[in-house]
Design a protein around this motif. Structure first.
Motif, mmCIF file in Angstrom:
data_model
loop_
_atom_site.group_PDB
_atom_site.id
_atom_site.type_symbol
_atom_site.label_atom_id
_atom_site.label_comp_id
_atom_site.label_asym_id
_atom_site.label_seq_id
_atom_site.Cartn_x
_atom_site.Cartn_y
_atom_site.Cartn_z
ATOM 1 N N UNK A 1 46.082 31.160 -4.787
ATOM 2 C CA UNK A 1 45.452 32.457 -4.534
ATOM 3 C C UNK A 1 46.324 33.252 -3.574
ATOM 4 N N UNK A 2 46.622 34.511 -3.901
ATOM 5 C CA UNK A 2 47.409 35.332 -2.980
ATOM 6 C C UNK A 2 46.617 35.669 -1.728
ATOM 7 N N UNK A 3 47.275 35.501 -0.568
ATOM 8 C CA UNK A 3 46.629 35.723 0.722
ATOM 9 C C UNK A 3 47.486 36.668 1.552
ATOM 10 N N UNK A 4 46.833 37.659 2.157
ATOM 11 C CA UNK A 4 47.491 38.541 3.121
ATOM 12 C C UNK A 4 46.837 38.291 4.468
ATOM 13 N N UNK A 5 47.639 37.877 5.455
ATOM 14 C CA UNK A 5 47.110 37.478 6.767
ATOM 15 C C UNK A 5 47.489 38.496 7.824
ATOM 16 N N UNK A 6 46.498 39.022 8.512
ATOM 17 C CA UNK A 6 46.684 39.985 9.596
ATOM 18 C C UNK A 6 46.326 39.273 10.893
ATOM 19 N N UNK A 7 47.328 39.028 11.748
ATOM 20 C CA UNK A 7 47.165 38.118 12.882
ATOM 21 C C UNK A 7 47.741 38.722 14.160
ATOM 22 N N UNK A 8 47.241 38.237 15.309
ATOM 23 C CA UNK A 8 47.789 38.648 16.614
ATOM 24 C C UNK A 8 48.285 37.405 17.362
ATOM 25 N N UNK A 9 49.127 36.662 16.753
ATOM 26 C CA UNK A 9 49.563 35.304 17.099
ATOM 27 C C UNK A 9 50.045 35.157 18.536
ATOM 28 N N UNK A 10 49.360 34.402 19.401
ATOM 29 C CA UNK A 10 48.110 33.653 19.443
ATOM 30 C C UNK A 10 48.186 32.199 18.995
ATOM 31 N N UNK A 11 47.674 31.291 19.941
ATOM 32 C CA UNK A 11 47.674 29.867 19.669
ATOM 33 C C UNK A 11 46.893 29.555 18.411
ATOM 34 N N UNK A 12 45.630 29.996 18.328
ATOM 35 C CA UNK A 12 44.842 29.602 17.164
ATOM 36 C C UNK A 12 45.273 30.353 15.913
ATOM 37 N N UNK A 13 45.878 31.554 16.055
ATOM 38 C CA UNK A 13 46.453 32.232 14.891
ATOM 39 C C UNK A 13 47.589 31.402 14.311
ATOM 40 N N UNK A 14 48.420 30.814 15.193
ATOM 41 C CA UNK A 14 49.528 29.990 14.722
ATOM 42 C C UNK A 14 49.011 28.806 13.921
ATOM 43 N N UNK A 15 47.922 28.213 14.380
ATOM 44 C CA UNK A 15 47.351 27.089 13.654
ATOM 45 C C UNK A 15 46.725 27.552 12.334
ATOM 46 N N UNK A 16 46.216 28.776 12.303
ATOM 47 C CA UNK A 16 45.695 29.328 11.056
ATOM 48 C C UNK A 16 46.819 29.516 10.043
ATOM 49 N N UNK A 17 47.964 30.018 10.503
ATOM 50 C CA UNK A 17 49.101 30.186 9.592
ATOM 51 C C UNK A 17 49.593 28.832 9.094
ATOM 52 N N UNK A 18 49.636 27.839 9.973
ATOM 53 C CA UNK A 18 50.027 26.499 9.535
ATOM 54 C C UNK A 18 49.088 26.000 8.445
ATOM 55 N N UNK A 241 56.929 20.490 14.325
ATOM 56 C CA UNK A 241 55.693 21.271 14.237
ATOM 57 C C UNK A 241 54.627 20.683 15.151
ATOM 58 N N UNK A 242 54.479 19.378 15.150
ATOM 59 C CA UNK A 242 53.498 18.750 16.035
ATOM 60 C C UNK A 242 53.854 19.049 17.487
ATOM 61 N N UNK A 243 55.124 19.045 17.804
ATOM 62 C CA UNK A 243 55.543 19.348 19.178
ATOM 63 C C UNK A 243 55.123 20.761 19.580
ATOM 64 N N UNK A 244 55.331 21.723 18.698
ATOM 65 C CA UNK A 244 54.927 23.107 18.980
ATOM 66 C C UNK A 244 53.411 23.193 19.116
ATOM 67 N N UNK A 245 52.689 22.558 18.209
ATOM 68 C CA UNK A 245 51.228 22.652 18.260
ATOM 69 C C UNK A 245 50.681 21.977 19.515
ATOM 70 N N UNK A 246 51.232 20.841 19.910
ATOM 71 C CA UNK A 246 50.743 20.176 21.120
ATOM 72 C C UNK A 246 51.057 20.995 22.369
ATOM 73 N N UNK A 247 52.253 21.577 22.430
ATOM 74 C CA UNK A 247 52.598 22.394 23.595
ATOM 75 C C UNK A 247 51.743 23.659 23.659
ATOM 76 N N UNK A 248 51.420 24.229 22.499
ATOM 77 C CA UNK A 248 50.554 25.405 22.479
ATOM 78 C C UNK A 248 49.124 25.028 22.844
ATOM 79 N N UNK A 249 48.640 23.935 22.256
ATOM 80 C CA UNK A 249 47.258 23.540 22.496
ATOM 81 C C UNK A 249 47.037 23.080 23.927
ATOM 82 N N UNK A 250 48.058 22.494 24.572
ATOM 83 C CA UNK A 250 47.872 22.080 25.964
ATOM 84 C C UNK A 250 47.483 23.285 26.831
ATOM 85 N N UNK A 251 48.194 24.398 26.650
ATOM 86 C CA UNK A 251 47.872 25.601 27.415
ATOM 87 C C UNK A 251 46.447 26.053 27.094
ATOM 88 N N UNK A 252 46.099 26.011 25.822
ATOM 89 C CA UNK A 252 44.771 26.435 25.370
ATOM 90 C C UNK A 252 43.692 25.519 25.943
#
Length: 345
Positions: A1-18, A241-252
């Motif tokens: 399905x074609x998806x257009x994502x409008x985001x203000x990335x953002x820790x949880x936006x990054x996880x949404x894109x993943x 990718x896990x390294x980026x997500x863990x470093x982002x989530x730690x701050x969150x």
């Protein structure tokens, strides 16, 4: 399905894109950068850097308006870090933005995939409001629209009654709901936007143990994050990718802990991404939604007329119930294997 994502990335936006790029049923056809969690130029840097990290080519990123429709921009570096992704650092990239802005990107994507496009907004609604001004028929061109925003019969996270995305640009949110009400007031209710507010998304809380399950699914287990760790302790995960997500989530996690909510983090935006692909993950109730613009204490509040007091047609499906365990199971089973391939694409 074609998806257009409008985001203000953002820790949880990054996880949404993943999540979107990890989903075999999603074909991301464009990303719009919205000013919100951080300024729009930084959002664009983050989006381009994530594509570089993911090893994804040929997905256009368009920059949106630098400020809301009518008011100065307010950002949330205290929540997401000075660059929007907590302690994480993305790879350098020579990727560039499209020559056209985010509003035109919305319209182009909808025209290219009429009746098929899934629209997802996880930041302020500025870009979408501007796109609707360019193309009033946009609601009829979309197959589905999912908005993360608002708080319905629930406390706010920015003011006592207002949620962050809506509070950043309440005029844009009011404009979007007004247009959808006019466009679909007499149409089938399946065309109404799905709106996921804090009343729903704050039930979806990432914890260190769940993050550990994700790392294990990626074949990259590392020390489980803990509230006892020194602030900013870097991830030891081998997987990039896990390294980026863990470093982002730690701050969150640290932000939520400082707010008295525990060492956890609400995954507002990944839930919205999942619902864009599969609306059955959430139970809804239809209502008429409007946004308070003039209240001294209530500006930015999303108001749902559940009982029809206004005498106006419904303009939204509001999420009212979700199974967090089912969501996290799907998130891990998609993003874990996707992470295994990062660095090998």
């Amino acid at each position: 399905m074609p998806v257009f994502a409008d985001v203000d990335t953002g820790v949880d936006d990054a996880m949404a894109l993943a999540y979107l790029f990890a989903s075999p049923d999603a074909h991301v056809v464009g990303i719009a950068s919205t000013a919100g969690n951080v300024p729009v130029a930084q959002v664009s840097i983050n989006n381009l850097g994530l594509l570089e990290l993911f090893g994804i080519d040929d997905v256009p990123v368009s920059e949106g308006a630098p400020v809301p429709l009518s008011i100065p921009l307010r950002t949330a570096e205290d929540t997401h870090g000075p660059e929007g992704l907590g302690y994480a650092r993305l790879p350098e990239t020579d990727r560039s933005l499209t020559p056209y802005d985010a509003a035109h990107a919305w319209v182009a994507a909808a025209r290219e995939y009429p009746g098929e496009l899934l629209g997802l907004v996880t930041g302020p609604l500025t870009n979408l409001a501007l796109a609707l001004r360019l193309e009033p028929a946009l609601p009829r061109l979309l197959r589905r629209l999912v908005i993360m925003g608002g708080a319905f019969d629930y406390r706010g996270n920015t003011t006592p009654v207002a949620e962050w995305n809506t509070h950043v640009d309440p005029e844009a949110a009011a404009e979007v709901f007004a247009v959808w009400g006019a466009a679909w007031g007499l149409s089938t209710p399946t065309h109404l936007p799905i709106v996921l507010g804090l009343n729903l998304t704050e039930n979806v809380a990432m914890t260190p143990s769940i993050l550990g399950r994700l790392a294990a699914a990626a074949g990259s287990p590392s020390a489980q994050l803990s509230v006892l760790d020194d602030r900013g302790t870097p991830s030891a995960a081998a997987n990039p990718l896990i390294r980026v997500l863990e470093d982002a989530m730690r701050f969150y996690f640290e932000f939520h802990f400082d707010q008295g909510e525990g060492y956890l983090a609400h995954l507002h935006d990944p839930l919205a991404a999942a619902v864009a692909l599969d609306p059955d993950l959430v139970r809804y109730q239809s209502a008429t939604v409007d946004v308070e613009l003039t209240g001294t204490l209530t500006r930015g509040m999303t108001v749902a007329d559940w009982r029809g007091h206004w005498g106006r047609e419904h303009n939204a499906h509001i999420g009212v119930e979700v199974d967090p365990a089912a969501f996290f199971e799907r998130f891990i089973e998609r993003v874990g294997p996707f992470a295994r391939g990062v660095g090998h694409r």
